[in-house]
Structure formats: C-alpha cells, structure tokens
Design a protein around this motif. Sequence first.
Motif, PDB file in Angstrom:
ATOM      1  N   THR A  39      -5.727  -1.338  -6.550  1.00 57.88           N
ATOM      2  CA  THR A  39      -6.902  -0.506  -6.211  1.00 57.88           C
ATOM      3  C   THR A  39      -6.799   0.933  -5.773  1.00 57.88           C
ATOM      4  OG1 THR A  39      -7.572  -2.710  -5.210  1.00 57.88           O
ATOM      5  CG2 THR A  39      -8.954  -0.667  -4.496  1.00 57.88           C
ATOM      6  N   LYS A  40      -7.380   1.773  -6.656  1.00 60.25           N
ATOM      7  CA  LYS A  40      -6.874   3.247  -6.248  1.00 60.25           C
ATOM      8  C   LYS A  40      -7.706   3.737  -5.037  1.00 60.25           C
ATOM      9  CE  LYS A  40      -8.097   7.787  -8.532  1.00 60.25           C
ATOM     10  NZ  LYS A  40      -8.615   8.660  -9.591  1.00 60.25           N
ATOM     11  N   SER A  41      -8.799   3.179  -4.454  1.00 62.09           N
ATOM     12  CA  SER A  41      -9.370   3.842  -3.274  1.00 62.09           C
ATOM     13  C   SER A  41      -8.480   3.703  -1.992  1.00 62.09           C
ATOM     14  CB  SER A  41     -10.680   3.188  -3.234  1.00 62.09           C
ATOM     15  OG  SER A  41     -10.564   1.630  -3.051  1.00 62.09           O
ATOM     16  N   THR A  42      -7.617   2.590  -2.172  1.00 57.38           N
ATOM     17  CA  THR A  42      -6.737   2.067  -0.926  1.00 57.38           C
ATOM     18  C   THR A  42      -5.339   2.320  -1.543  1.00 57.38           C
ATOM     19  OG1 THR A  42      -6.622  -0.170  -1.602  1.00 57.38           O
ATOM     20  CG2 THR A  42      -8.691   0.566   0.053  1.00 57.38           C
ATOM     21  N   ARG A  93       0.902  -1.229  -0.048  1.00 60.27           N
ATOM     22  CA  ARG A  93       0.000   0.070  -0.027  1.00 60.27           C
ATOM     23  C   ARG A  93       0.959   1.215   0.064  1.00 60.27           C
ATOM     24  NH1 ARG A  93      -3.925   2.479   4.782  1.00 60.27           N
ATOM     25  NH2 ARG A  93      -5.041   3.615   3.404  1.00 60.27           N
ATOM     26  N   THR A 113       0.615   4.955   0.305  1.00 62.61           N
ATOM     27  CA  THR A 113      -0.241   6.126   1.044  1.00 62.61           C
ATOM     28  C   THR A 113       0.213   7.699   0.575  1.00 62.61           C
ATOM     29  OG1 THR A 113       1.064   6.138   2.779  1.00 62.61           O
ATOM     30  CG2 THR A 113      -0.842   4.519   2.772  1.00 62.61           C
ATOM     31  N   ALA A 147      -4.053   6.952 -10.713  1.00 64.70           N
ATOM     32  CA  ALA A 147      -4.419   5.601 -10.983  1.00 64.70           C
ATOM     33  C   ALA A 147      -3.544   4.967 -11.805  1.00 64.70           C
ATOM     34  CB  ALA A 147      -5.850   5.799 -12.137  1.00 64.70           C
ATOM     35  N   THR A 164      -3.538   0.300  -3.115  1.00 65.76           N
ATOM     36  CA  THR A 164      -3.033  -1.205  -2.594  1.00 65.76           C
ATOM     37  C   THR A 164      -2.515  -1.733  -4.061  1.00 65.76           C
ATOM     38  OG1 THR A 164      -4.029  -1.180  -0.596  1.00 65.76           O
ATOM     39  CG2 THR A 164      -3.081  -3.296  -1.590  1.00 65.76           C
TER      40      THR A 164
END
Length: 85
Positions: free
Chosen positions: A67-70, A38, A40, A46, A72
Amino acid sequence: SALSFPLSGTDETPGVITMKLGDLVVVFNATPDRQSQRLTEPGAGAYRLHPVQAAGADRVVRTATYTKSTGTFEVPGRTVAVFTR
C-alpha cells in the motif's frame, strides 16, 4: 545498490525479515500469520509483487500486497514475497 535490513533491531517483528536491495524489497515471513511491514523512508515509491510471483501458481504469495499511501507491505504466513518498483 546496497543491501539493507531497514526494520532490524528494535523495529523488528519477531519471525519476519525485511530486506531491501536496489529496487527490490523481500519480506521473509516465517510466522504462521499474515504480517505487515511498514517502510517509512522518503521516496520509497510504488512497489508491486514481482511479476514472476504475481503470475505464478502459488495462490498464497499472490495475496501479498503493498500500500503506497502507508508504505506497508503485507505478506501471508510462512511466505517469502518479492516486491519490485
């Protein structure tokens, strides 16, 4: 573009190296298991599996995801996956 290893040191996953160079993120997973990494950092954006790997014959690397939202990246065991913006 500077080369960096954003998850090195205390944030490091043994057997996994995450490298960032410009618009690329490369995850080297030497472990036998699928690993998540991940990032941060703000404005990470993206990412997608590099088109050469996404269209390649290696079915295992094609299961690598972002996974863009996290923020990760998930990479199968014993796989090197290249992600691009």
